[in-house]
Design a protein around this motif. Sequence first.
Motif, PDB file in Angstrom:
ATOM      1  N   GLN A 158      10.693   1.673  13.577  1.00  0.00           N
ATOM      2  CA  GLN A 158      11.863   2.423  13.377  1.00  0.00           C
ATOM      3  C   GLN A 158      12.100   2.339  11.876  1.00  0.00           C
ATOM      4  OE1 GLN A 158      14.536  -0.594  15.540  1.00  0.00           O
ATOM      5  NE2 GLN A 158      15.431   1.335  16.483  1.00  0.00           N
ATOM      6  N   TRP A 159      11.989   1.459  11.155  1.00  0.00           N
ATOM      7  CA  TRP A 159      12.446   1.536   9.806  1.00  0.00           C
ATOM      8  C   TRP A 159      11.472   2.430   9.065  1.00  0.00           C
ATOM      9  CZ3 TRP A 159      10.100   0.981   4.942  1.00  0.00           C
ATOM     10  CH2 TRP A 159      10.787   0.755   3.883  1.00  0.00           C
ATOM     11  N   MET A 160      10.223   2.633   9.280  1.00  0.00           N
ATOM     12  CA  MET A 160       9.296   3.539   8.927  1.00  0.00           C
ATOM     13  C   MET A 160       9.773   4.962   9.015  1.00  0.00           C
ATOM     14  SD  MET A 160       6.264   1.869   7.261  1.00  0.00           S
ATOM     15  CE  MET A 160       5.336   3.167   6.931  1.00  0.00           C
ATOM     16  N   ARG A 161      10.104   5.212  10.354  1.00  0.00           N
ATOM     17  CA  ARG A 161      10.544   6.627  10.859  1.00  0.00           C
ATOM     18  C   ARG A 161      11.863   7.084  10.141  1.00  0.00           C
ATOM     19  NH1 ARG A 161       8.757   5.369  16.476  1.00  0.00           N
ATOM     20  NH2 ARG A 161       7.012   6.757  17.007  1.00  0.00           N
ATOM     21  N   ALA A 162      12.718   6.173   9.838  1.00  0.00           N
ATOM     22  CA  ALA A 162      13.915   6.318   9.062  1.00  0.00           C
ATOM     23  C   ALA A 162      13.802   6.762   7.903  1.00  0.00           C
ATOM     24  CB  ALA A 162      14.903   5.151   9.228  1.00  0.00           C
ATOM     25  N   GLN A 163      12.525   6.163   6.930  1.00  0.00           N
ATOM     26  CA  GLN A 163      12.323   6.606   5.934  1.00  0.00           C
ATOM     27  C   GLN A 163      11.530   7.892   5.510  1.00  0.00           C
ATOM     28  OE1 GLN A 163      13.821   4.168   3.700  1.00  0.00           O
ATOM     29  NE2 GLN A 163      14.140   3.265   5.647  1.00  0.00           N
ATOM     30  N   GLY A 164      11.139   8.297   6.830  1.00  0.00           N
ATOM     31  CA  GLY A 164      10.481   9.664   6.879  1.00  0.00           C
ATOM     32  C   GLY A 164       8.990   9.702   7.014  1.00  0.00           C
ATOM     33  N   PHE A 165       8.374   8.496   7.577  1.00  0.00           N
ATOM     34  CA  PHE A 165       6.989   8.469   7.660  1.00  0.00           C
ATOM     35  C   PHE A 165       6.917   9.166   8.862  1.00  0.00           C
ATOM     36  CE2 PHE A 165       7.462   5.234   4.289  1.00  0.00           C
ATOM     37  CZ  PHE A 165       6.388   5.380   3.484  1.00  0.00           C
ATOM     38  N   PRO A 166       5.929  10.076   9.022  1.00  0.00           N
ATOM     39  CA  PRO A 166       5.156  10.398  10.376  1.00  0.00           C
ATOM     40  C   PRO A 166       4.534   9.548  11.278  1.00  0.00           C
ATOM     41  CG  PRO A 166       3.845  11.421   8.412  1.00  0.00           C
ATOM     42  CD  PRO A 166       4.830  10.431   7.700  1.00  0.00           C
ATOM     43  N   ILE A 191       9.547   2.599  -1.429  1.00  0.00           N
ATOM     44  CA  ILE A 191       8.192   3.247  -1.142  1.00  0.00           C
ATOM     45  C   ILE A 191       7.709   3.697  -2.506  1.00  0.00           C
ATOM     46  CG2 ILE A 191       7.314   5.275  -0.053  1.00  0.00           C
ATOM     47  CD1 ILE A 191      10.036   5.524   1.714  1.00  0.00           C
ATOM     48  N   PHE A 192       6.198   3.414  -2.590  1.00  0.00           N
ATOM     49  CA  PHE A 192       5.697   3.795  -3.894  1.00  0.00           C
ATOM     50  C   PHE A 192       5.967   5.239  -3.883  1.00  0.00           C
ATOM     51  CE2 PHE A 192       2.818  -0.061  -3.111  1.00  0.00           C
ATOM     52  CZ  PHE A 192       3.175  -0.615  -4.238  1.00  0.00           C
ATOM     53  N   GLU A 193       6.057   5.827  -5.244  1.00  0.00           N
ATOM     54  CA  GLU A 193       6.364   7.060  -5.688  1.00  0.00           C
ATOM     55  C   GLU A 193       5.041   7.971  -4.935  1.00  0.00           C
ATOM     56  OE1 GLU A 193       7.051   9.882  -9.468  1.00  0.00           O
ATOM     57  OE2 GLU A 193       7.145   7.687  -9.669  1.00  0.00           O
ATOM     58  N   GLN A 194       5.391   9.079  -4.607  1.00  0.00           N
ATOM     59  CA  GLN A 194       4.627  10.037  -4.001  1.00  0.00           C
ATOM     60  C   GLN A 194       3.764   9.523  -2.610  1.00  0.00           C
ATOM     61  OE1 GLN A 194       5.643  13.140  -5.644  1.00  0.00           O
ATOM     62  NE2 GLN A 194       3.708  13.739  -4.572  1.00  0.00           N
ATOM     63  N   ALA A 195       3.952   8.517  -2.139  1.00  0.00           N
ATOM     64  CA  ALA A 195       3.446   7.887  -0.835  1.00  0.00           C
ATOM     65  C   ALA A 195       3.737   8.696   0.391  1.00  0.00           C
ATOM     66  CB  ALA A 195       3.388   6.531  -0.638  1.00  0.00           C
ATOM     67  N   LEU A 196       5.322   8.635   0.493  1.00  0.00           N
ATOM     68  CA  LEU A 196       5.775   9.318   1.470  1.00  0.00           C
ATOM     69  C   LEU A 196       5.420  10.746   1.586  1.00  0.00           C
ATOM     70  CD1 LEU A 196       7.590   9.508   4.004  1.00  0.00           C
ATOM     71  CD2 LEU A 196       9.674   9.678   2.247  1.00  0.00           C
ATOM     72  N   GLU A 197       5.397  11.496   0.644  1.00  0.00           N
ATOM     73  CA  GLU A 197       5.113  12.910   0.432  1.00  0.00           C
ATOM     74  C   GLU A 197       3.785  12.936   0.870  1.00  0.00           C
ATOM     75  OE1 GLU A 197       8.757  12.002  -2.210  1.00  0.00           O
ATOM     76  OE2 GLU A 197       6.494  11.095  -1.843  1.00  0.00           O
ATOM     77  N   THR A 230       0.696  -1.093   0.251  1.00  0.00           N
ATOM     78  CA  THR A 230      -0.024  -0.073  -0.040  1.00  0.00           C
ATOM     79  C   THR A 230       0.935   1.296   0.076  1.00  0.00           C
ATOM     80  OG1 THR A 230      -1.817  -1.053   1.217  1.00  0.00           O
ATOM     81  CG2 THR A 230      -1.926   1.232   1.255  1.00  0.00           C
ATOM     82  N   LEU A 231       1.836   1.280   0.831  1.00  0.00           N
ATOM     83  CA  LEU A 231       2.806   2.423   1.053  1.00  0.00           C
ATOM     84  C   LEU A 231       4.078   1.954   0.501  1.00  0.00           C
ATOM     85  CD1 LEU A 231       2.097   3.718   4.674  1.00  0.00           C
ATOM     86  CD2 LEU A 231       1.248   4.870   2.505  1.00  0.00           C
ATOM     87  N   ILE A 232       4.499   0.742   0.568  1.00  0.00           N
ATOM     88  CA  ILE A 232       5.926   0.306   0.093  1.00  0.00           C
ATOM     89  C   ILE A 232       5.553  -0.645  -0.947  1.00  0.00           C
ATOM     90  CG2 ILE A 232       7.038   1.118   2.108  1.00  0.00           C
ATOM     91  CD1 ILE A 232       7.286  -1.802   3.114  1.00  0.00           C
ATOM     92  N   ASP A 233       6.535  -1.031  -1.959  1.00  0.00           N
ATOM     93  CA  ASP A 233       6.280  -2.036  -2.748  1.00  0.00           C
ATOM     94  C   ASP A 233       6.906  -3.387  -2.615  1.00  0.00           C
ATOM     95  OD1 ASP A 233       5.642  -3.247  -5.270  1.00  0.00           O
ATOM     96  OD2 ASP A 233       6.658  -1.886  -6.644  1.00  0.00           O
ATOM     97  N   LEU A 234       6.220  -3.907  -1.346  1.00  0.00           N
ATOM     98  CA  LEU A 234       6.957  -5.010  -0.632  1.00  0.00           C
ATOM     99  C   LEU A 234       7.066  -6.288  -1.488  1.00  0.00           C
ATOM    100  CD1 LEU A 234       7.953  -5.857   2.208  1.00  0.00           C
ATOM    101  CD2 LEU A 234       5.884  -7.118   2.303  1.00  0.00           C
ATOM    102  N   ARG A 235       5.876  -6.770  -2.404  1.00  0.00           N
ATOM    103  CA  ARG A 235       5.830  -8.232  -3.146  1.00  0.00           C
ATOM    104  C   ARG A 235       6.900  -7.970  -4.242  1.00  0.00           C
ATOM    105  NH1 ARG A 235       1.540  -8.408  -5.968  1.00  0.00           N
ATOM    106  NH2 ARG A 235       1.678 -10.661  -6.371  1.00  0.00           N
ATOM    107  N   HIS A 247       0.052   9.926  -6.502  1.00  0.00           N
ATOM    108  CA  HIS A 247      -0.369  11.397  -6.944  1.00  0.00           C
ATOM    109  C   HIS A 247      -1.852  11.541  -7.072  1.00  0.00           C
ATOM    110  CE1 HIS A 247      -0.990  10.441 -11.143  1.00  0.00           C
ATOM    111  NE2 HIS A 247      -0.058   9.713 -11.102  1.00  0.00           N
ATOM    112  N   GLU A 248      -2.561  10.585  -7.173  1.00  0.00           N
ATOM    113  CA  GLU A 248      -4.266  10.570  -7.547  1.00  0.00           C
ATOM    114  C   GLU A 248      -4.662  10.773  -5.959  1.00  0.00           C
ATOM    115  OE1 GLU A 248      -4.185   7.332 -11.140  1.00  0.00           O
ATOM    116  OE2 GLU A 248      -4.548   6.688  -8.967  1.00  0.00           O
ATOM    117  N   PHE A 249      -4.143  10.724  -4.871  1.00  0.00           N
ATOM    118  CA  PHE A 249      -5.131  10.548  -3.668  1.00  0.00           C
ATOM    119  C   PHE A 249      -5.850  11.580  -3.241  1.00  0.00           C
ATOM    120  CE2 PHE A 249      -4.815  10.748   0.969  1.00  0.00           C
ATOM    121  CZ  PHE A 249      -5.366   9.503   1.186  1.00  0.00           C
TER     122      PHE A 249
END
Length: 187
Positions: free
Chosen positions: A106-114, A72-78, A10-15, A179-181
């Motif tokens: 921890q990992w998500m915070r390090a990527q910049g997720f609030p 991270i999917f493009e624009q998800a973090l932003e 959803t937020l990251i392209d794990l698969r 970017h459609e969100f």
Amino acid sequence: MKFGFDIDDTLIDLRAYAFALYNKKLGKNITIDAFQALQRVEIHELFGLTDTEGSAMWNSSLEEIYFMDCPIFEQALETLQTLNQQGHDIYYITSRPKQYCAQSQQWMRAQGFPIKEGHFFCGMQDAEKVAIIKNLALDVYVDDKPAVLETLQDIETKVILKNQSYNEHVTLPRLHHWHEFDNIIKV
């Protein structure tokens, strides 16, 4: 407003990250087209693995899949950073195993997720995710898994399906690209 998000696929392209990792680990060269045609979440069948073998491979690779270089999917973090700056509440609701909860945060915070204290939920089956979403009375919830979103049809929460090959049969508001969100939540 209160926004909830699943993490993986959803937020990251794990698969897709796991798919590339499996190709490397197993010395295969399965094409991305084959991966994108998969109609189920699990990826092991592309590599000729049984469900049991696939489960073992997945479980033995979890730390590498979850915490290395998963994109991270493009624009998800932003998008989430903007929602946070606008004063919205952001909740993360993931099925990741409980033993990976602290490391995932921890990992998500390090990527910049609030991430705010008490806004991160891990280790739930689908029914537990649904209960948390309902209890939080979220305004919007985004997930890739139809089984979770279809269960939420009877509540006020606006559900959005993050597009994946295995959920194309579902008719729900669909997010192809982050970017459609903004346009989807305004509808």
